[in-house]
Design a protein around this motif. Structure first.
Motif, PDB file in Angstrom:
ATOM      1  N   HIS A 145     -13.627   2.014  -2.445  1.00 45.25           N
ATOM      2  CA  HIS A 145     -14.281   1.235  -3.485  1.00 45.25           C
ATOM      3  C   HIS A 145     -15.545   1.939  -3.966  1.00 45.25           C
TER       4      HIS A 145
ATOM      5  N   ILE B  83      -5.838   3.967  -2.361  1.00 43.60           N
ATOM      6  CA  ILE B  83      -6.142   3.288  -3.626  1.00 43.60           C
ATOM      7  C   ILE B  83      -7.639   3.336  -3.876  1.00 43.60           C
TER       8      ILE B  83
ATOM      9  N   ILE C 187     -11.123  -6.095  -3.090  1.00 41.49           N
ATOM     10  CA  ILE C 187     -10.626  -5.104  -2.133  1.00 41.49           C
ATOM     11  C   ILE C 187     -10.820  -5.595  -0.705  1.00 41.49           C
TER      12      ILE C 187
ATOM     13  N   TYR D 256     -14.855  -4.867  -8.273  1.00 43.48           N
ATOM     14  CA  TYR D 256     -13.637  -4.923  -7.465  1.00 43.48           C
ATOM     15  C   TYR D 256     -13.939  -5.111  -5.978  1.00 43.48           C
TER      16      TYR D 256
ATOM     17  N   GLY E 208     -10.613   1.895  -6.229  1.00 46.86           N
ATOM     18  CA  GLY E 208     -11.099   0.910  -7.193  1.00 46.86           C
ATOM     19  C   GLY E 208     -12.459   1.362  -7.676  1.00 46.86           C
TER      20      GLY E 208
ATOM     21  N   ALA F 240      -7.621   2.350 -10.095  1.00 54.28           N
ATOM     22  CA  ALA F 240      -7.862   1.226 -11.004  1.00 54.28           C
ATOM     23  C   ALA F 240      -9.162   1.498 -11.742  1.00 54.28           C
TER      24      ALA F 240
ATOM     25  N   ALA G 122      -7.871  -7.873 -11.882  1.00 57.91           N
ATOM     26  CA  ALA G 122      -8.067  -6.781 -10.936  1.00 57.91           C
ATOM     27  C   ALA G 122      -7.300  -7.042  -9.642  1.00 57.91           C
ATOM     28  N   GLU G 123      -7.319  -8.278  -9.160  1.00 58.65           N
ATOM     29  CA  GLU G 123      -6.580  -8.588  -7.936  1.00 58.65           C
ATOM     30  C   GLU G 123      -5.085  -8.372  -8.141  1.00 58.65           C
TER      31      GLU G 123
ATOM     32  N   LEU H  59      -4.448  -4.472  -8.325  1.00 57.41           N
ATOM     33  CA  LEU H  59      -4.643  -3.801  -7.043  1.00 57.41           C
ATOM     34  C   LEU H  59      -3.567  -4.209  -6.029  1.00 57.41           C
ATOM     35  N   ARG H  60      -3.178  -5.475  -6.049  1.00 55.76           N
ATOM     36  CA  ARG H  60      -2.118  -5.928  -5.160  1.00 55.76           C
ATOM     37  C   ARG H  60      -0.794  -5.225  -5.507  1.00 55.76           C
TER      38      ARG H  60
ATOM     39  N   TRP I 228      -8.168   1.933   1.455  1.00 52.39           N
ATOM     40  CA  TRP I 228      -8.836   1.432   0.255  1.00 52.39           C
ATOM     41  C   TRP I 228     -10.199   2.113   0.100  1.00 52.39           C
TER      42      TRP I 228
END
Length: 385
Positions: free
Chosen positions: A141, A116, A127, A123, A118, A58, A101-102, A105-106, A139
């Motif tokens: 970040h 994933i 996350i 974010y 971000g 993302a 963003a939610e 990402l979802r 995840w």
């Protein structure tokens, strides 16, 4: 002997021959038929190829921004080159920090992505919200500080590149006034502005730095306006912590000098360009993906810099003096082997009060909490006291 007798004898002889032949035939043992050849064993079915690891990115800006997102997407492409059909990558660009963003990402998690990334500070809390809902997803970040059982953070010591740019700016300025276009006033950006100033002051103690904030990461019109304002305010060399090439382009148009940021921006302003402070995330992305493929991935907080090959100063202008380039290389070497520290005292705050005592090196906890300007930076930190 009459003809009748002769015929009788011939008939008897013929019958005897037939009987003898029959007896021979009855006494002969029949041969068993040859066994049929055994069927060839069926070829084993080839093992199904493992499903590729699905990886999603993302991005806060467009991949064509020439700076921050462009660098991240370069890292994604390096992944594809490294791992081939073992992985499958996708991305969504220009994802605003917030509700969008939610949603994005979802959706990445529900589409089967198991790793994933971000790539922006905003974010972080999203996350942290999604990670427990998708425990089978790893995840990652960028630039944040919160992690969990299946969420990690990663960052790059961009302040090292800012310091290297400062060395050049301090040696090249004629007005002793530098300008910085700031994005969002978080510790990362404040740390970069201060490090740029410290680098410049290492070459020229008279340096003053002016800052104009645009409060966005990617906003070329605002970046252009901010750069113009700084030039009108006396800055002859510009630096930025924004994601587009607008600052460098403005310097080119106004006959001033500037730096590229995050990626090599030489082409956007070849006459203005003094060098580009870049970050290269490819190494981190490759390591993290390798760990995920091998089942070795673990939550952690990573911060890569010159030492790991993630930060550099590239494409320094031809008119930068040889001794200045040598200084840049000397500092890079010191950062790589640990013999040089940017944030080593004495360092004073904007008000002149000591922040770091002489001989003391700031630790990462201090650096991640920077919320102030060092001496020489003019103005007030937005939201500060």
């Amino acid at each position: 002997m009459t003809d009748l007798q002769k015929r009788s004898l011939i008939k008897v002889a013929a019958l005897s021959a037939v009987a003898a032949a029959a007896m021979v035939g009855c006494g002969k043992k029949e041969e068993a038929p040859a066994p049929a050849p055994a069927p060839a064993p069926a070829a084993a079915a080839p093992a199904p190829a493992p499903e590729p690891l699905k990886i999603a990115f993302a991005y806060v800006g467009p991949v064509g921004d020439g700076g921050y997102t462009f660098a991240h997407d370069g890292g994604r492409k390096a992944l594809e080159k490294e791992f081939g059909d073992k992985i499958k990558t996708t991305y969504v660009e220009s994802v605003p920090e917030g509700a969008d963003a939610e949603r994005v990402l979802r959706d990445m998690a529900t589409q089967g992505n198991k790793l994933i990334f971000g790539t922006t500070f905003g974010y972080m809390d999203i996350i942290q919200k999604l990670a427990p809902e998708f425990p089978d997803v790893k995840w990652e970040h960028a630039t944040g500080y919160k992690s969990g059982p299946n969420s990690a953070t990663y960052d790059f010591r961009t302040y090292e590149g800012a310091y290297l740019a400062g060395i050049i700016a301090g040696a090249m300025t004629k007005s002793n006034t530098l300008g910085v276009v700031g994005s969002v006033p978080i510790p990362e950006v404040l740390r970069n502005i201060n490090s740029f100033t410290l680098g410049a002051q290492s070459m020229n103690p008279k340096i003053k730095t002016k800052v104009v904030w645009v409060n966005e990461w990617f906003a070329p019109p605002k970046e252009t306006e901010a750069a113009t304002s700084l030039i009108n305010g006396g800055a002859d060399i510009l630096f930025q912590n924004t994601d587009s090439a607008a600052v460098l382009k403005t310097a080119e148009e106004k006959g001033k000098r500037a730096f590229g940021w995050d990626s090599d921006m030489t082409a956007y302003g070849p006459k203005a360009h003094l060098g580009s402070a870049i970050f290269n995330p490819a190494g981190y992305y490759i390591k993290t993906t390798k760990d995920a493929l091998e089942g070795k991935w673990a939550t952690q907080q990573s911060w890569w810099g010159v030492k790991e090959g993630a930060i550099d100063m590239v494409s320094m202008a031809e008119d930068v003096p040889a001794e200045v380039k040598a200084k840049v290389e000397e500092v890079k070497k010191g950062l790589a082997d640990g013999s040089f520290s940017i944030w080593k005292g004495p360092i004073a705050g904007q008000d002149g009060k000591e922040l770091i005592a002489a001989g003391t090196v700031a630790d990462d906890a201090f650096l991640k909490g920077v919320n102030f300007y060092v001496k020489g930076v003019e103005g007030k930190v937005p939201g500060g006291k």
